[in-house]
Motif scaffolding. Structure first.
Motif, PDB file in Angstrom:
ATOM      1  N   ALA A  66       7.512   3.505 -13.062  1.00  0.00           N
ATOM      2  CA  ALA A  66       7.167   2.195 -13.627  1.00  0.00           C
ATOM      3  C   ALA A  66       7.924   1.079 -12.917  1.00  0.00           C
ATOM      4  O   ALA A  66       7.359   0.007 -12.649  1.00  0.00           O
ATOM      5  CB  ALA A  66       7.474   2.180 -15.125  1.00  0.00           C
ATOM      6  N   GLU A  67       9.175   1.340 -12.596  1.00  0.00           N
ATOM      7  CA  GLU A  67       9.974   0.341 -11.886  1.00  0.00           C
ATOM      8  C   GLU A  67       9.398   0.068 -10.498  1.00  0.00           C
ATOM      9  O   GLU A  67       9.319  -1.075 -10.055  1.00  0.00           O
ATOM     10  CB  GLU A  67      11.420   0.825 -11.778  1.00  0.00           C
ATOM     11  CG  GLU A  67      12.379  -0.223 -11.295  1.00  0.00           C
ATOM     12  CD  GLU A  67      13.823   0.251 -11.334  1.00  0.00           C
ATOM     13  OE1 GLU A  67      14.628  -0.314 -10.577  1.00  0.00           O
ATOM     14  OE2 GLU A  67      14.151   1.183 -12.105  1.00  0.00           O
ATOM     15  N   LEU A  68       8.977   1.126  -9.816  1.00  0.00           N
ATOM     16  CA  LEU A  68       8.384   0.968  -8.494  1.00  0.00           C
ATOM     17  C   LEU A  68       7.084   0.164  -8.570  1.00  0.00           C
ATOM     18  O   LEU A  68       6.839  -0.731  -7.757  1.00  0.00           O
ATOM     19  CB  LEU A  68       8.119   2.338  -7.864  1.00  0.00           C
ATOM     20  CG  LEU A  68       7.483   2.327  -6.485  1.00  0.00           C
ATOM     21  CD1 LEU A  68       8.403   1.670  -5.463  1.00  0.00           C
ATOM     22  CD2 LEU A  68       7.168   3.736  -6.047  1.00  0.00           C
ATOM     23  N   LEU A  69       6.258   0.445  -9.568  1.00  0.00           N
ATOM     24  CA  LEU A  69       5.007  -0.297  -9.725  1.00  0.00           C
ATOM     25  C   LEU A  69       5.280  -1.750 -10.109  1.00  0.00           C
ATOM     26  O   LEU A  69       4.520  -2.652  -9.735  1.00  0.00           O
ATOM     27  CB  LEU A  69       4.101   0.391 -10.748  1.00  0.00           C
ATOM     28  CG  LEU A  69       3.521   1.721 -10.270  1.00  0.00           C
ATOM     29  CD1 LEU A  69       2.785   2.431 -11.409  1.00  0.00           C
ATOM     30  CD2 LEU A  69       2.595   1.519  -9.083  1.00  0.00           C
ATOM     31  N   GLU A  70       6.356  -1.985 -10.809  1.00  0.00           N
ATOM     32  CA  GLU A  70       6.751  -3.357 -11.137  1.00  0.00           C
ATOM     33  C   GLU A  70       7.109  -4.122  -9.864  1.00  0.00           C
ATOM     34  O   GLU A  70       6.751  -5.289  -9.695  1.00  0.00           O
ATOM     35  CB  GLU A  70       7.941  -3.342 -12.101  1.00  0.00           C
ATOM     36  CG  GLU A  70       8.270  -4.696 -12.679  1.00  0.00           C
ATOM     37  CD  GLU A  70       9.369  -4.605 -13.721  1.00  0.00           C
ATOM     38  OE1 GLU A  70      10.276  -5.453 -13.674  1.00  0.00           O
ATOM     39  OE2 GLU A  70       9.322  -3.690 -14.573  1.00  0.00           O
ATOM     40  N   VAL A  71       7.789  -3.451  -8.939  1.00  0.00           N
ATOM     41  CA  VAL A  71       8.110  -4.062  -7.651  1.00  0.00           C
ATOM     42  C   VAL A  71       6.817  -4.376  -6.899  1.00  0.00           C
ATOM     43  O   VAL A  71       6.693  -5.432  -6.273  1.00  0.00           O
ATOM     44  CB  VAL A  71       9.037  -3.153  -6.817  1.00  0.00           C
ATOM     45  CG1 VAL A  71       9.183  -3.673  -5.401  1.00  0.00           C
ATOM     46  CG2 VAL A  71      10.402  -3.046  -7.481  1.00  0.00           C
ATOM     47  N   CYS A  72       5.842  -3.487  -6.969  1.00  0.00           N
ATOM     48  CA  CYS A  72       4.544  -3.754  -6.340  1.00  0.00           C
ATOM     49  C   CYS A  72       3.936  -5.032  -6.910  1.00  0.00           C
ATOM     50  O   CYS A  72       3.336  -5.821  -6.181  1.00  0.00           O
ATOM     51  CB  CYS A  72       3.576  -2.595  -6.575  1.00  0.00           C
ATOM     52  SG  CYS A  72       3.961  -1.128  -5.625  1.00  0.00           S
ATOM     53  N   GLY A  73       4.112  -5.227  -8.209  1.00  0.00           N
ATOM     54  CA  GLY A  73       3.596  -6.437  -8.855  1.00  0.00           C
ATOM     55  C   GLY A  73       4.235  -7.702  -8.322  1.00  0.00           C
ATOM     56  O   GLY A  73       3.612  -8.760  -8.299  1.00  0.00           O
ATOM     57  N   LEU A  74       5.474  -7.613  -7.871  1.00  0.00           N
ATOM     58  CA  LEU A  74       6.139  -8.780  -7.283  1.00  0.00           C
ATOM     59  C   LEU A  74       5.496  -9.160  -5.955  1.00  0.00           C
ATOM     60  O   LEU A  74       5.502 -10.329  -5.564  1.00  0.00           O
ATOM     61  CB  LEU A  74       7.629  -8.500  -7.068  1.00  0.00           C
ATOM     62  CG  LEU A  74       8.466  -8.281  -8.319  1.00  0.00           C
ATOM     63  CD1 LEU A  74       9.888  -7.885  -7.930  1.00  0.00           C
ATOM     64  CD2 LEU A  74       8.474  -9.525  -9.191  1.00  0.00           C
ATOM     65  N   ALA A  85       0.830  -1.203   0.000  1.00  0.00           N
ATOM     66  CA  ALA A  85       0.000   0.000   0.000  1.00  0.00           C
ATOM     67  C   ALA A  85       0.867   1.257   0.000  1.00  0.00           C
ATOM     68  O   ALA A  85       0.594   2.214  -0.735  1.00  0.00           O
ATOM     69  CB  ALA A  85      -0.942   0.004   1.205  1.00  0.00           C
ATOM     70  N   ALA A  86       1.908   1.260   0.805  1.00  0.00           N
ATOM     71  CA  ALA A  86       2.786   2.439   0.886  1.00  0.00           C
ATOM     72  C   ALA A  86       3.517   2.675  -0.433  1.00  0.00           C
ATOM     73  O   ALA A  86       3.641   3.821  -0.888  1.00  0.00           O
ATOM     74  CB  ALA A  86       3.785   2.266   2.022  1.00  0.00           C
ATOM     75  N   LEU A  87       3.993   1.620  -1.065  1.00  0.00           N
ATOM     76  CA  LEU A  87       4.680   1.768  -2.354  1.00  0.00           C
ATOM     77  C   LEU A  87       3.731   2.277  -3.423  1.00  0.00           C
ATOM     78  O   LEU A  87       4.091   3.133  -4.231  1.00  0.00           O
ATOM     79  CB  LEU A  87       5.296   0.432  -2.783  1.00  0.00           C
ATOM     80  CG  LEU A  87       6.491  -0.039  -1.976  1.00  0.00           C
ATOM     81  CD1 LEU A  87       6.867  -1.469  -2.359  1.00  0.00           C
ATOM     82  CD2 LEU A  87       7.676   0.897  -2.165  1.00  0.00           C
ATOM     83  N   ARG A  88       2.496   1.765  -3.437  1.00  0.00           N
ATOM     84  CA  ARG A  88       1.522   2.231  -4.424  1.00  0.00           C
ATOM     85  C   ARG A  88       1.159   3.691  -4.183  1.00  0.00           C
ATOM     86  O   ARG A  88       0.926   4.430  -5.122  1.00  0.00           O
ATOM     87  CB  ARG A  88       0.268   1.362  -4.403  1.00  0.00           C
ATOM     88  CG  ARG A  88       0.555  -0.022  -4.997  1.00  0.00           C
ATOM     89  CD  ARG A  88      -0.624  -0.637  -5.656  1.00  0.00           C
ATOM     90  NE  ARG A  88      -1.328   0.239  -6.567  1.00  0.00           N
ATOM     91  CZ  ARG A  88      -1.116   0.307  -7.882  1.00  0.00           C
ATOM     92  NH1 ARG A  88      -0.193  -0.429  -8.432  1.00  0.00           N
ATOM     93  NH2 ARG A  88      -1.825   1.108  -8.641  1.00  0.00           N
ATOM     94  N   ALA A  89       1.135   4.121  -2.923  1.00  0.00           N
ATOM     95  CA  ALA A  89       0.839   5.521  -2.617  1.00  0.00           C
ATOM     96  C   ALA A  89       1.998   6.425  -3.014  1.00  0.00           C
ATOM     97  O   ALA A  89       1.794   7.574  -3.396  1.00  0.00           O
ATOM     98  CB  ALA A  89       0.529   5.680  -1.136  1.00  0.00           C
ATOM     99  N   ILE A 136       6.191  10.245  -7.865  1.00  0.00           N
ATOM    100  CA  ILE A 136       7.494  10.183  -8.517  1.00  0.00           C
ATOM    101  C   ILE A 136       7.368  10.754  -9.926  1.00  0.00           C
ATOM    102  O   ILE A 136       6.592  10.255 -10.741  1.00  0.00           O
ATOM    103  CB  ILE A 136       8.027   8.736  -8.539  1.00  0.00           C
ATOM    104  CG1 ILE A 136       8.254   8.268  -7.110  1.00  0.00           C
ATOM    105  CG2 ILE A 136       9.297   8.637  -9.372  1.00  0.00           C
ATOM    106  CD1 ILE A 136       8.659   6.825  -6.987  1.00  0.00           C
ATOM    107  N   ALA A 137       8.132  11.787 -10.208  1.00  0.00           N
ATOM    108  CA  ALA A 137       8.037  12.488 -11.487  1.00  0.00           C
ATOM    109  C   ALA A 137       8.669  11.702 -12.636  1.00  0.00           C
ATOM    110  O   ALA A 137       8.179  11.755 -13.760  1.00  0.00           O
ATOM    111  CB  ALA A 137       8.699  13.860 -11.382  1.00  0.00           C
ATOM    112  N   ASP A 138       9.720  10.968 -12.362  1.00  0.00           N
ATOM    113  CA  ASP A 138      10.422  10.211 -13.398  1.00  0.00           C
ATOM    114  C   ASP A 138       9.590   8.998 -13.811  1.00  0.00           C
ATOM    115  O   ASP A 138       9.391   8.081 -13.010  1.00  0.00           O
ATOM    116  CB  ASP A 138      11.780   9.760 -12.853  1.00  0.00           C
ATOM    117  CG  ASP A 138      12.606   8.975 -13.849  1.00  0.00           C
ATOM    118  OD1 ASP A 138      12.058   8.476 -14.851  1.00  0.00           O
ATOM    119  OD2 ASP A 138      13.828   8.840 -13.624  1.00  0.00           O
TER     120      ASP A 138
END
Length: 107
Positions: free
Chosen positions: A26-34, A10-14, A19-21
């Motif tokens: 996208a990389e952070l959301l990919e980690v959420c997918g893991l 939840a914290a990562l998705r928030a 993140i402007a970059d």
């Protein structure tokens, strides 16, 4: 341990929308997918904000707390939650979380 994973998700998705970059976001959301690998069973497609709200609900947050964490109003959280519940065929917050977990979109 599961609750910690859910809170981290939840914290990562928030954090991602702030993140402007685009590549880093996208990389952070990919980690959420893991943390929440999708089920092979096809299910409804949730909007990113619907998933953000469900992530906080799954972690036990009230609408007010989810709103605070996401930087939106509680009424906005209610709207996203209502939309996600409709897509998931759920009648309660708990049913929505369970359905999202079955679909593999929440840890």
């Amino acid at each position: 341990v599961r609750e910690q994973v859910r809170e981290a998700h939840a914290a990562l998705r928030a954090l991602a929308p702030r993140i402007a970059d685009p590549a880093l976001r996208a990389e952070l959301l990919e980690v959420c997918g893991l943390l929440a690998p999708r089920s092979r069973v096809p299910g409804p497609v949730l909007a990113p904000r619907e998933l953000d709200v469900l992530s906080w609900v799954a972690a036990g947050a009230t609408n007010a707390l989810a709103a605070e964490r996401l930087g939106v109003r509680a009424e906005t959280v209610k709207g996203y939650l209502r939309s996600a519940m409709r897509k998931l065929g759920a009648h309660t917050r708990g049913e929505a979380v369970a359905a999202a977990r079955r679909a593999g979109v929440l840890p």
